[in-house]
Design a protein around this motif. Structure first.
Motif, PDB file in Angstrom:
ATOM      1  N   UNK A 170       0.531  -1.961   0.794  1.00 28.20           N
ATOM      2  CA  UNK A 170       0.076  -2.268  -0.558  1.00 28.20           C
ATOM      3  C   UNK A 170       1.188  -2.994  -1.290  1.00 28.20           C
ATOM      4  N   UNK A 171       0.845  -4.130  -1.892  1.00 27.79           N
ATOM      5  CA  UNK A 171       1.850  -5.013  -2.490  1.00 27.79           C
ATOM      6  C   UNK A 171       1.485  -5.389  -3.912  1.00 27.79           C
ATOM      7  N   UNK A 223       8.644  -8.093  -4.048  1.00 26.90           N
ATOM      8  CA  UNK A 223       7.396  -7.361  -4.254  1.00 26.90           C
ATOM      9  C   UNK A 223       7.711  -5.873  -4.426  1.00 26.90           C
ATOM     10  N   UNK A 224       6.806  -5.176  -5.106  1.00 32.72           N
ATOM     11  CA  UNK A 224       6.767  -3.722  -5.049  1.00 32.72           C
ATOM     12  C   UNK A 224       5.869  -3.383  -3.861  1.00 32.72           C
ATOM     13  N   UNK A 225       6.281  -2.428  -3.060  1.00 30.84           N
ATOM     14  CA  UNK A 225       5.475  -2.158  -1.867  1.00 30.84           C
ATOM     15  C   UNK A 225       5.510  -0.688  -1.477  1.00 30.84           C
ATOM     16  N   UNK A 226       4.511  -0.299  -0.691  1.00 31.61           N
ATOM     17  CA  UNK A 226       4.463   1.010  -0.058  1.00 31.61           C
ATOM     18  C   UNK A 226       3.562   0.878   1.157  1.00 31.61           C
ATOM     19  N   UNK A 227       3.948   1.546   2.247  1.00 30.46           N
ATOM     20  CA  UNK A 227       3.177   1.462   3.487  1.00 30.46           C
ATOM     21  C   UNK A 227       2.489   2.799   3.735  1.00 30.46           C
ATOM     22  N   UNK A 228       1.189   2.722   4.066  1.00 29.15           N
ATOM     23  CA  UNK A 228       0.367   3.911   4.323  1.00 29.15           C
ATOM     24  C   UNK A 228      -0.252   3.818   5.710  1.00 29.15           C
ATOM     25  N   UNK A 240      12.799  -7.799  -1.046  1.00 23.45           N
ATOM     26  CA  UNK A 240      12.771  -9.251  -0.952  1.00 23.45           C
ATOM     27  C   UNK A 240      12.090  -9.622   0.356  1.00 23.45           C
ATOM     28  N   UNK A 241      11.160 -10.549   0.304  1.00 26.22           N
ATOM     29  CA  UNK A 241      10.338 -10.892   1.458  1.00 26.22           C
ATOM     30  C   UNK A 241      10.903 -12.097   2.204  1.00 26.22           C
ATOM     31  N   UNK A 242      10.998 -11.968   3.533  1.00 18.59           N
ATOM     32  CA  UNK A 242      11.319 -13.105   4.390  1.00 18.59           C
ATOM     33  C   UNK A 242      10.500 -12.978   5.672  1.00 18.59           C
ATOM     34  N   UNK A 243      10.736 -13.864   6.634  1.00 15.86           N
ATOM     35  CA  UNK A 243       9.907 -13.889   7.839  1.00 15.86           C
ATOM     36  C   UNK A 243      10.064 -12.642   8.715  1.00 15.86           C
ATOM     37  N   UNK A 244      11.121 -11.883   8.502  1.00 18.75           N
ATOM     38  CA  UNK A 244      11.330 -10.668   9.297  1.00 18.75           C
ATOM     39  C   UNK A 244      10.825  -9.396   8.620  1.00 18.75           C
ATOM     40  N   UNK A 245      10.316  -9.512   7.402  1.00 18.57           N
ATOM     41  CA  UNK A 245       9.820  -8.336   6.686  1.00 18.57           C
ATOM     42  C   UNK A 245       8.665  -7.684   7.442  1.00 18.57           C
ATOM     43  N   UNK A 246       8.689  -6.379   7.514  1.00 21.61           N
ATOM     44  CA  UNK A 246       7.633  -5.556   8.133  1.00 21.61           C
ATOM     45  C   UNK A 246       7.495  -5.785   9.637  1.00 21.61           C
ATOM     46  N   UNK A 247       8.491  -6.413  10.247  1.00 18.53           N
ATOM     47  CA  UNK A 247       8.389  -6.719  11.678  1.00 18.53           C
ATOM     48  C   UNK A 247       8.230  -5.450  12.515  1.00 18.53           C
ATOM     49  N   UNK A 248       8.950  -4.396  12.136  1.00 16.66           N
ATOM     50  CA  UNK A 248       8.921  -3.167  12.925  1.00 16.66           C
ATOM     51  C   UNK A 248       7.522  -2.560  12.988  1.00 16.66           C
ATOM     52  N   UNK A 249       6.850  -2.488  11.837  1.00 15.56           N
ATOM     53  CA  UNK A 249       5.507  -1.905  11.849  1.00 15.56           C
ATOM     54  C   UNK A 249       4.482  -2.874  12.427  1.00 15.56           C
ATOM     55  N   UNK A 268      -1.875  -8.102  -5.121  1.00 15.03           N
ATOM     56  CA  UNK A 268      -1.612  -9.458  -5.610  1.00 15.03           C
ATOM     57  C   UNK A 268      -0.302 -10.040  -5.082  1.00 15.03           C
ATOM     58  N   UNK A 269       0.427  -9.265  -4.251  1.00 19.09           N
ATOM     59  CA  UNK A 269       1.591  -9.812  -3.584  1.00 19.09           C
ATOM     60  C   UNK A 269       1.262 -10.460  -2.247  1.00 19.09           C
ATOM     61  N   UNK A 270      -0.001 -10.402  -1.849  1.00 17.59           N
ATOM     62  CA  UNK A 270      -0.424 -10.923  -0.545  1.00 17.59           C
ATOM     63  C   UNK A 270      -0.182 -12.426  -0.437  1.00 17.59           C
ATOM     64  N   UNK A 271      -0.492 -13.169  -1.476  1.00 15.37           N
ATOM     65  CA  UNK A 271      -0.330 -14.628  -1.424  1.00 15.37           C
ATOM     66  C   UNK A 271       1.117 -15.000  -1.100  1.00 15.37           C
ATOM     67  N   UNK A 272       2.056 -14.309  -1.726  1.00 13.54           N
ATOM     68  CA  UNK A 272       3.473 -14.569  -1.501  1.00 13.54           C
ATOM     69  C   UNK A 272       3.874 -14.206  -0.076  1.00 13.54           C
ATOM     70  N   UNK A 273       3.459 -13.041   0.393  1.00 16.69           N
ATOM     71  CA  UNK A 273       3.845 -12.554   1.706  1.00 16.69           C
ATOM     72  C   UNK A 273       3.220 -13.396   2.821  1.00 16.69           C
ATOM     73  N   UNK A 274       1.974 -13.797   2.637  1.00 15.80           N
ATOM     74  CA  UNK A 274       1.266 -14.548   3.679  1.00 15.80           C
ATOM     75  C   UNK A 274       1.893 -15.918   3.937  1.00 15.80           C
ATOM     76  N   UNK A 275       2.689 -16.406   3.006  1.00 15.77           N
ATOM     77  CA  UNK A 275       3.330 -17.708   3.172  1.00 15.77           C
ATOM     78  C   UNK A 275       4.534 -17.652   4.113  1.00 15.77           C
ATOM     79  N   UNK A 276       5.090 -16.463   4.327  1.00 21.29           N
ATOM     80  CA  UNK A 276       6.318 -16.373   5.125  1.00 21.29           C
ATOM     81  C   UNK A 276       6.170 -15.487   6.373  1.00 21.29           C
ATOM     82  N   UNK A 277       5.125 -14.658   6.423  1.00 15.21           N
ATOM     83  CA  UNK A 277       4.952 -13.766   7.561  1.00 15.21           C
ATOM     84  C   UNK A 277       3.804 -14.267   8.436  1.00 15.21           C
ATOM     85  N   UNK A 278       4.115 -14.465   9.712  1.00 16.52           N
ATOM     86  CA  UNK A 278       3.096 -14.887  10.686  1.00 16.52           C
ATOM     87  C   UNK A 278       3.213 -13.971  11.898  1.00 16.52           C
ATOM     88  N   UNK A 279       2.190 -13.160  12.112  1.00 13.33           N
ATOM     89  CA  UNK A 279       2.205 -12.224  13.234  1.00 13.33           C
ATOM     90  C   UNK A 279       0.768 -11.934  13.638  1.00 13.33           C
TER      91      UNK A 279
END
Length: 229
Positions: A116-117, A125-130, A144-153, A164-175
């Motif tokens: 959730x972002x 972003x403010x975030x929490x993972x469930x 701070x978001x970069x291409x390696x964010x959330x890689x582990x999960x 509403x943080x999805x637009x920002x994150x989707x621009x840098x994360x590809x998996x």
């Protein structure tokens, strides 16, 4: 039986909803400038009148407690506290990010994660993972978001991003395990969460309850002293 009025104002969207025992009766949402301060009380009155409910029939009020917009949260929580005091009702506070995760729950696959972002500023972003049971896997915080964010999960299992943080994150994360949902925050998603708290008797203290801004509010300082103009 519990009739609960929910208020959500953590983003530019201003929304309210009525639920009975967690089941949605009616809701209203608006996204225009100034809606939080100018329309919220009118929306609440109209919602109750439209469904022929008197305030005496309400059992509790639920409000999104943040994080999110400083102004939006301040207005929403102040309104909820004022109504709860005036109508002698218990108040339930619910994390904005948990509301987002609940909204996404019906769209995810089994054994998936939900991130959730909420947009902060720049690439933050403010975030929490469930997990799929809405248990927190990564605690509430900012990042701070970069291409390696959330890689582990993402390497571990399918992960759904919502808010509403999805637009920002989707621009840098590809998996291959990343799915970006276009699900907006809305009070209509608060009913089941609020009812769970109601049944457990988990209410906030009206005197001390405050929004979780997560970051200290900083007012912008004028570059020039208006008295010297």
């Amino acid at each position: 039986m519990a009739l609960i009025l929910s208020i959500e104002t953590s983003t530019p969207i201003c929304s309210i909803a009525l639920h009975r025992d967690g089941i949605l009766i009616d809701s209203e949402s608006i996204e225009v400038a100034g809606a939080h301060s100018e329309r919220l009380m009118i929306m609440i009155q109209q919602l109750l009148e439209r469904n022929q409910f008197q305030t005496e029939l309400l059992d509790a009020i639920a409000v999104s407690e943040g994080p999110g917009s400083y102004t939006g949260l301040r207005i929403g929580v102040s309104t909820a506290k004022g109504l709860a005091f005036a109508w002698d009702l218990p108040l339930i506070g619910i994390s904005t990010l948990k509301i987002l995760a609940f909204a996404a729950k019906s769209s995810i696959s089994d054994k998936a994660y939900i991130v959730a972002l909420l947009d902060a500023r720049r690439m933050e972003v403010f975030h929490q993972v469930f997990n799929q049971d809405l248990k927190s896997i990564v605690s509430l915080g900012s990042a701070l978001i970069d291409e390696d964010s959330y890689r582990e999960i993402l390497e571990e299992r399918p992960t759904y991003f919502v808010g509403d943080g999805v637009e920002k994150v989707s621009q840098v994360i590809a998996h291959v395990n990343a799915t970006f949902l276009d699900t907006k925050i809305d009070a209509k998603h608060m009913g089941e969460l609020a009812f769970e708290n109601f049944e457990k008797g988990e209410f906030v203290n009206l005197a001390y309850f405050a929004p979780n801004y997560l970051k200290e509010f900083k007012a912008l300082q004028a570059k020039k002293n208006p008295l010297l103009l």
